[in-house]
Design a protein around this motif. Structure first.
Motif, PDB file in Angstrom:
ATOM      1  N   ARG A 110       0.836  -1.211   0.000  1.00 55.92           N
ATOM      2  CA  ARG A 110       0.000   0.000   0.000  1.00 55.92           C
ATOM      3  C   ARG A 110       0.864   1.252   0.000  1.00 55.92           C
ATOM      4  N   LEU A 111       1.904   1.273   0.847  1.00 56.38           N
ATOM      5  CA  LEU A 111       2.776   2.439   0.928  1.00 56.38           C
ATOM      6  C   LEU A 111       3.541   2.648  -0.369  1.00 56.38           C
ATOM      7  N   ARG A 112       3.867   1.557  -1.037  1.00 61.02           N
ATOM      8  CA  ARG A 112       4.615   1.644  -2.290  1.00 61.02           C
ATOM      9  C   ARG A 112       3.839   2.417  -3.340  1.00 61.02           C
ATOM     10  N   LYS A 113       2.509   2.393  -3.263  1.00 62.25           N
ATOM     11  CA  LYS A 113       1.662   3.036  -4.269  1.00 62.25           C
ATOM     12  C   LYS A 113       1.379   4.509  -3.970  1.00 62.25           C
ATOM     13  N   LEU A 114       1.876   5.016  -2.839  1.00 66.19           N
ATOM     14  CA  LEU A 114       1.535   6.384  -2.437  1.00 66.19           C
ATOM     15  C   LEU A 114       2.312   7.446  -3.207  1.00 66.19           C
ATOM     16  N   GLY A 115       3.435   7.068  -3.808  1.00 66.67           N
ATOM     17  CA  GLY A 115       4.225   8.045  -4.556  1.00 66.67           C
ATOM     18  C   GLY A 115       5.006   9.005  -3.675  1.00 66.67           C
ATOM     19  N   ARG A 116       5.343   8.574  -2.466  1.00 63.62           N
ATOM     20  CA  ARG A 116       6.099   9.427  -1.533  1.00 63.62           C
ATOM     21  C   ARG A 116       7.555   8.986  -1.432  1.00 63.62           C
ATOM     22  N   GLY A 117       8.008   8.184  -2.373  1.00 61.62           N
ATOM     23  CA  GLY A 117       9.346   7.621  -2.325  1.00 61.62           C
ATOM     24  C   GLY A 117       9.271   6.136  -2.063  1.00 61.62           C
ATOM     25  N   TRP A 118      10.437   5.504  -1.978  1.00 63.50           N
ATOM     26  CA  TRP A 118      10.473   4.060  -1.754  1.00 63.50           C
ATOM     27  C   TRP A 118      10.329   3.768  -0.265  1.00 63.50           C
ATOM     28  N   PRO A 119       9.272   3.026   0.143  1.00 67.38           N
ATOM     29  CA  PRO A 119       9.109   2.721   1.570  1.00 67.38           C
ATOM     30  C   PRO A 119      10.087   1.643   2.004  1.00 67.38           C
ATOM     31  N   VAL A 120      10.694   1.820   3.158  1.00 65.50           N
ATOM     32  CA  VAL A 120      11.655   0.861   3.680  1.00 65.50           C
ATOM     33  C   VAL A 120      11.266   0.498   5.111  1.00 65.50           C
ATOM     34  N   ILE A 121      11.056  -0.790   5.350  1.00 65.23           N
ATOM     35  CA  ILE A 121      10.753  -1.281   6.685  1.00 65.23           C
ATOM     36  C   ILE A 121      12.027  -1.230   7.523  1.00 65.23           C
ATOM     37  N   VAL A 122      11.964  -0.632   8.703  1.00 66.92           N
ATOM     38  CA  VAL A 122      13.130  -0.515   9.578  1.00 66.92           C
ATOM     39  C   VAL A 122      13.020  -1.448  10.778  1.00 66.92           C
ATOM     40  N   PRO A 175       5.083 -11.111  14.711  1.00 66.19           N
ATOM     41  CA  PRO A 175       5.098  -9.753  14.159  1.00 66.19           C
ATOM     42  C   PRO A 175       5.157  -8.706  15.266  1.00 66.19           C
ATOM     43  N   LEU A 176       5.908  -7.645  15.020  1.00 63.99           N
ATOM     44  CA  LEU A 176       5.937  -6.519  15.947  1.00 63.99           C
ATOM     45  C   LEU A 176       4.591  -5.812  15.939  1.00 63.99           C
ATOM     46  N   ASP A 177       4.193  -5.254  17.079  1.00 61.94           N
ATOM     47  CA  ASP A 177       2.942  -4.502  17.134  1.00 61.94           C
ATOM     48  C   ASP A 177       3.000  -3.274  16.238  1.00 61.94           C
ATOM     49  N   LYS A 178       4.115  -2.565  16.300  1.00 58.37           N
ATOM     50  CA  LYS A 178       4.295  -1.348  15.514  1.00 58.37           C
ATOM     51  C   LYS A 178       5.634  -1.410  14.794  1.00 58.37           C
ATOM     52  N   VAL A 179       5.661  -0.907  13.582  1.00 55.44           N
ATOM     53  CA  VAL A 179       6.861  -0.962  12.756  1.00 55.44           C
ATOM     54  C   VAL A 179       7.144   0.421  12.198  1.00 55.44           C
ATOM     55  N   GLN A 180       8.415   0.810  12.237  1.00 59.25           N
ATOM     56  CA  GLN A 180       8.854   2.079  11.675  1.00 59.25           C
ATOM     57  C   GLN A 180       9.140   1.903  10.179  1.00 59.25           C
ATOM     58  N   VAL A 181       8.661   2.857   9.396  1.00 61.69           N
ATOM     59  CA  VAL A 181       8.879   2.859   7.946  1.00 61.69           C
ATOM     60  C   VAL A 181       9.422   4.228   7.557  1.00 61.69           C
ATOM     61  N   ILE A 182      10.458   4.240   6.717  1.00 58.39           N
ATOM     62  CA  ILE A 182      10.974   5.495   6.185  1.00 58.39           C
ATOM     63  C   ILE A 182      10.763   5.515   4.677  1.00 58.39           C
ATOM     64  N   PHE A 183      10.643   6.705   4.121  1.00 59.01           N
ATOM     65  CA  PHE A 183      10.473   6.879   2.684  1.00 59.01           C
ATOM     66  C   PHE A 183      11.738   7.507   2.109  1.00 59.01           C
ATOM     67  N   ILE A 184      12.360   6.820   1.154  1.00 56.70           N
ATOM     68  CA  ILE A 184      13.586   7.301   0.530  1.00 56.70           C
ATOM     69  C   ILE A 184      13.236   7.874  -0.849  1.00 56.70           C
ATOM     70  N   PRO A 185      13.712   9.073  -1.179  1.00 54.60           N
ATOM     71  CA  PRO A 185      13.314   9.734  -2.429  1.00 54.60           C
ATOM     72  C   PRO A 185      13.982   9.138  -3.671  1.00 54.60           C
ATOM     73  N   THR A 186      13.601   7.921  -3.994  1.00 52.85           N
ATOM     74  CA  THR A 186      14.100   7.255  -5.196  1.00 52.85           C
ATOM     75  C   THR A 186      13.085   6.215  -5.626  1.00 52.85           C
ATOM     76  N   GLU A 187      13.094   5.879  -6.898  1.00 54.44           N
ATOM     77  CA  GLU A 187      12.283   4.777  -7.396  1.00 54.44           C
ATOM     78  C   GLU A 187      13.131   3.532  -7.617  1.00 54.44           C
ATOM     79  N   ASN A 188      14.408   3.620  -7.310  1.00 53.42           N
ATOM     80  CA  ASN A 188      15.328   2.502  -7.487  1.00 53.42           C
ATOM     81  C   ASN A 188      15.793   2.022  -6.123  1.00 53.42           C
TER      82      ASN A 188
END
Length: 294
Positions: free
Chosen positions: A75-87, A182-195
């Motif tokens: 879902r996050l991948r489709k938002l267009g806010r950069g590449w989502p990365v699970i931390v 699974p963790l209850d809560k997970v941190q995700v960062i958005f990196i400004p790249t499509e690669n």
């Protein structure tokens, strides 16, 4: 092994300057880390450095439920806010943000007195250098890399796969490392790249102990993206989770890939299955790869 920056030296430098701190989850900036073990004369500067680290981490970060993290990532991948990365959990984000700061221009100002500490480079510089690296041929040239002669794991016999679980590991960084839940809560960062292979450059990721500098990660991940459809989905301070859309299925090819992985990330074999055939069978031929460096 060639001389390379050691994490312990960096930590000592941070402690000496009073800037070794932690970062809370976004939205909890008023929750200071426990500074009771910091000498009183350094406590105020440590608190100031803590707040500075939060402000200087440049990428958007959100917190999401961990129960359906694969679906959430899509879902996050489709938002267009950069590449989502699970931390992972907040502690994993803390370590990632600390590492980013250490190798940033601001970190260099504080730690340049450490012998061998590298000068900071821009994301653009790292990406440009990565284009000149031939993977896997050049991986042994990376600072801190073991030479092929120093790597002792054997090819070994192809294992009986009935001894191993068929369950795909998926996004390991979104699970508790002890229970696997699974963790209850997970941190995700958005990196400004499509690669996704460029993400190590944006995070200044690597360049300590036997973990290659970021340009080598970029070259390796791009190579596997082009051959096997690799996408970097998760990263923290010392580990990566990658989804592979076209994993090698031929036994000989899988063992060849395992050899390249061993050059790139020796710990995955030496601290794992111990031989290349087992790595090829239980990871390389599957849709999720996980690497880590101590």
């Amino acid at each position: 092994m060639k001389k390379i920056l050691n994490r312990r030296n960096v930590i000592i430098g941070l402690l000496a300057s009073g800037t070794a701190t932690s970062i809370p989850a976004q939205g909890q900036e008023d929750m200071l880390p426990d500074l009771s073990n910091v000498p009183e004369q350094f406590r105020a500067s440590a608190e100031a450095a803590y707040k500075k680290l939060i402000a200087e981490f440049p990428y958007e970060r959100i917190e999401v439920p961990g129960a359906d993290i694969a679906g959430e990532w899509e879902r996050l991948r489709k938002l267009g806010r950069g590449w989502p990365v699970i931390v992972g959990n907040v502690d994993k984000f803390i370590k990632l943000a600390d590492q980013y700061h250490i190798f940033s221009p601001e970190g260099y100002k504080e730690l340049s007195n450490i012998e061998g500490f590298p000068k900071p480079r821009s994301v653009e510089e790292i990406l440009k250098i990565s284009n000149s690296i031939r993977f896997p041929d050049d991986i042994s040239k990376a600072p801190g890399a073991y030479s092929p002669e120093e790597l002792s794991a054997k090819v070994g016999d192809w294992p009986n796969l009935g001894e191993f679980s068929d369950d795909a590991p998926g996004i390991s960084l979104a699970s508790d490392s002890l229970t696997g839940k699974p963790l209850d809560k997970v941190q995700v960062i958005f990196i400004p790249t499509e690669n996704s292979w460029e993400i190590p450059a944006f995070l200044y990721w690597g360049g300590w102990n036997a973990c290659p500098p970021p340009e080598y990660h970029v070259a390796a991940l791009k190579h596997w993206h082009e051959k096997y459809g690799l996408e970097l989905v998760g990263i923290n301070g010392d580990s990566m989770d990658m989804r592979i859309s076209r994993p090698p299925k031929d036994k000989d090819e899988a063992i060849s890939v395992a050899k390249d992985i061993y050059l790139y990330c020796p710990d995955i074999v030496d601290q794992g299955p111990g031989n290349l055939s087992t790595l090829a069978a239980i990871m390389v031929t599957r849709n999720w790869w996980t690497f880590w460096w101590d």
